[in-house]
Design an enzyme around this catalytic site. Structure first.
Site, PDB file in Angstrom:
ATOM      1  N   HIS A   1       0.898  -2.747  10.519  1.00 18.41           N
ATOM      2  CA  HIS A   1       2.060  -3.366  11.168  1.00 18.41           C
ATOM      3  C   HIS A   1       2.335  -2.768  12.542  1.00 18.41           C
ATOM      4  CE1 HIS A   1       2.633  -5.540   7.490  1.00 18.41           C
ATOM      5  NE2 HIS A   1       2.589  -4.398   6.835  1.00 18.41           N
TER       6      HIS A   1
ATOM      7  N   SER B   1       4.750  -6.249   2.602  1.00 15.87           N
ATOM      8  CA  SER B   1       3.461  -6.210   3.299  1.00 15.87           C
ATOM      9  C   SER B   1       2.367  -6.849   2.426  1.00 15.87           C
ATOM     10  CB  SER B   1       3.115  -4.768   3.683  1.00 15.87           C
ATOM     11  OG  SER B   1       1.942  -4.702   4.449  1.00 15.87           O
ATOM     12  N   LEU B   2       1.366  -6.066   2.036  1.00 18.49           N
ATOM     13  CA  LEU B   2       0.295  -6.563   1.173  1.00 18.49           C
ATOM     14  C   LEU B   2       0.842  -7.263  -0.067  1.00 18.49           C
ATOM     15  CD1 LEU B   2      -1.219  -5.342  -1.662  1.00 18.49           C
ATOM     16  CD2 LEU B   2      -2.494  -6.776  -0.096  1.00 18.49           C
TER      17      LEU B   2
ATOM     18  N   ARG C   1      -9.071  -8.527   4.313  1.00 19.95           N
ATOM     19  CA  ARG C   1      -7.967  -8.008   5.129  1.00 19.95           C
ATOM     20  C   ARG C   1      -8.065  -6.492   5.257  1.00 19.95           C
ATOM     21  NH1 ARG C   1      -2.481  -6.395   3.866  1.00 19.95           N
ATOM     22  NH2 ARG C   1      -0.900  -7.204   5.312  1.00 19.95           N
TER      23      ARG C   1
ATOM     24  N   GLN D   1       0.829  -1.213   0.000  1.00 19.77           N
ATOM     25  CA  GLN D   1       0.000   0.000   0.000  1.00 19.77           C
ATOM     26  C   GLN D   1       0.855   1.252   0.000  1.00 19.77           C
ATOM     27  OE1 GLN D   1      -3.942   0.048   2.113  1.00 19.77           O
ATOM     28  NE2 GLN D   1      -3.021  -1.704   3.134  1.00 19.77           N
TER      29      GLN D   1
ATOM     30  N   GLN E   1       1.808 -11.142   9.991  1.00 24.01           N
ATOM     31  CA  GLN E   1       2.348  -9.949   9.338  1.00 24.01           C
ATOM     32  C   GLN E   1       1.445  -8.726   9.483  1.00 24.01           C
ATOM     33  OE1 GLN E   1       0.676  -8.887   5.481  1.00 24.01           O
ATOM     34  NE2 GLN E   1       2.373 -10.117   4.770  1.00 24.01           N
TER      35      GLN E   1
END
Length: 317
Positions: free
Chosen positions: A201, A91-92, A116, A11, A250
């Site tokens: 996170h 991440s994503l 999510r 993102q 995560q």
């Protein structure tokens, strides 16, 4: 043999018009966008191609949008004869890596990252959380600042270890703002707010992680055909059980991107290809090791550039 890794952005990389040239000129690419629309029962492709940016940036739109774009581009590379030996995602972006590595079907991945995003938005509504990149400050000093601010009542913590000299923090808006001020007072070169809609996170995402766990437990996953590097541990993920744990962990854990790239380089990777809008990850990789080759694929011209370059790589000769 040249070893190649496909890397996928997270993102913040979403931008109106992402993948537009591929979608306009290639029926297979267009089908990825249409399949995402059908799975979500949303005009996701319209948000991706036409915006507005504010709608695209909402986490439950940005996540499936980036996954769709990344997977579509990676498959364009594979069709052109360029296949990865490893995958990784920031991440994503890790979900795009899972799709390309054969862990999860595209449709299941689109639906999962949309959920999510919904869970993340429900955990901390847009505007209440924030993230910022801190430049040129020692990690221990920054962690100490985050702990001080958190002890005073506003949650903030280290979220991403991106590259030498760039660490991202995450937390409440007030906590991140205060940590940015103190970081600059402590010698940070800059403190840059990130264009995201939540404190990803961080411990503030615990509710999202809990809600995601049920979804993940029911996913029909396969062992990866191509090794994937974990954001959480920077080790190679090789089992379904480990991947399910990764997907949940995560959400609240720090992204160890610098360590991920160092792991891939240790495995012999010398070529990194970023699949998706922007050049953020490629820039981070170069800051980690200037000796590797990096490429970004986001339109026809950049795809052609990589295909031409691949002719010089030993494995394609």
């Amino acid at each position: 043999m040249t070893k190649v890794a496909f890397i996928f952005p997270g993102q913040g990389s979403q931008t109106v018009g992402m993948g537009a040239e591929f979608v306009a000129n290639d029926e297979v690419s267009k089908q990825y966008y249409e399949r995402a629309n059908e799975v979500l029962n949303l005009p996701l492709s319209d948000y991706m191609l036409n915006g507005p940016q504010e709608t695209l940036t909402l986490t439950y739109h940005a996540q499936p949008a980036l996954l769709t774009s990344g997977v579509m581009i990676a498959n364009k590379l594979i069709e052109a004869g360029i296949a990865p030996q490893y995958t990784a995602g920031h991440s994503l972006g890790e979900y795009s890596a899972f799709v390309i590595s054969g862990v999860i079907d595209f449709e299941d991945a689109v639906q999962t990252v949309h959920r999510r995003g919904v869970f993340m938005d429900e955990a901390v509504p847009a505007g209440q959380g924030a993230m910022a990149a801190i430049l040129a400050l020692d990690g221990e000093k920054l962690d100490a600042i985050c702990q001080q601010v958190s002890a005073e009542g506003e949650v903030v913590q280290v979220a991403n270890f991106n590259c030498p000299g760039q660490i991202v923090i995450s937390g409440t808006k007030q906590g991140v703002d205060e940590a940015c001020i103190r970081a600059k007072e402590a010698g940070a070169k800059r403190a840059l707010p990130l264009v995201v809609s939540g404190p990803f996170h961080s411990s503030l995402m615990q509710k999202a992680a809990h809600n995601l766990k049920d979804t993940v437990e029911n996913l029909p996953l396969q062992e990866p055909k191509i090794p994937v590097v974990s954001n959480v541990t920077s080790e190679l993920l090789t089992t379904v059980e480990a991947i399910k744990e990764e997907m949940v962990a995560q959400v609240t854990s720090s992204v160890k991107w610098q360590q991920n790239i160092e792991k891939l380089i240790a495995e012999g990777v010398t070529v990194f290809i970023e699949c998706g809008p922007g050049k953020v990850l490629s820039g981070l990789v170069k800051k980690i090791d200037r000796n590797v080759q990096t490429y970004c694929v986001y339109d026809e011209a950049s795809l052609t550039q990589v295909v031409e370059a691949s002719k010089e790589w030993k494995q394609w000769v």
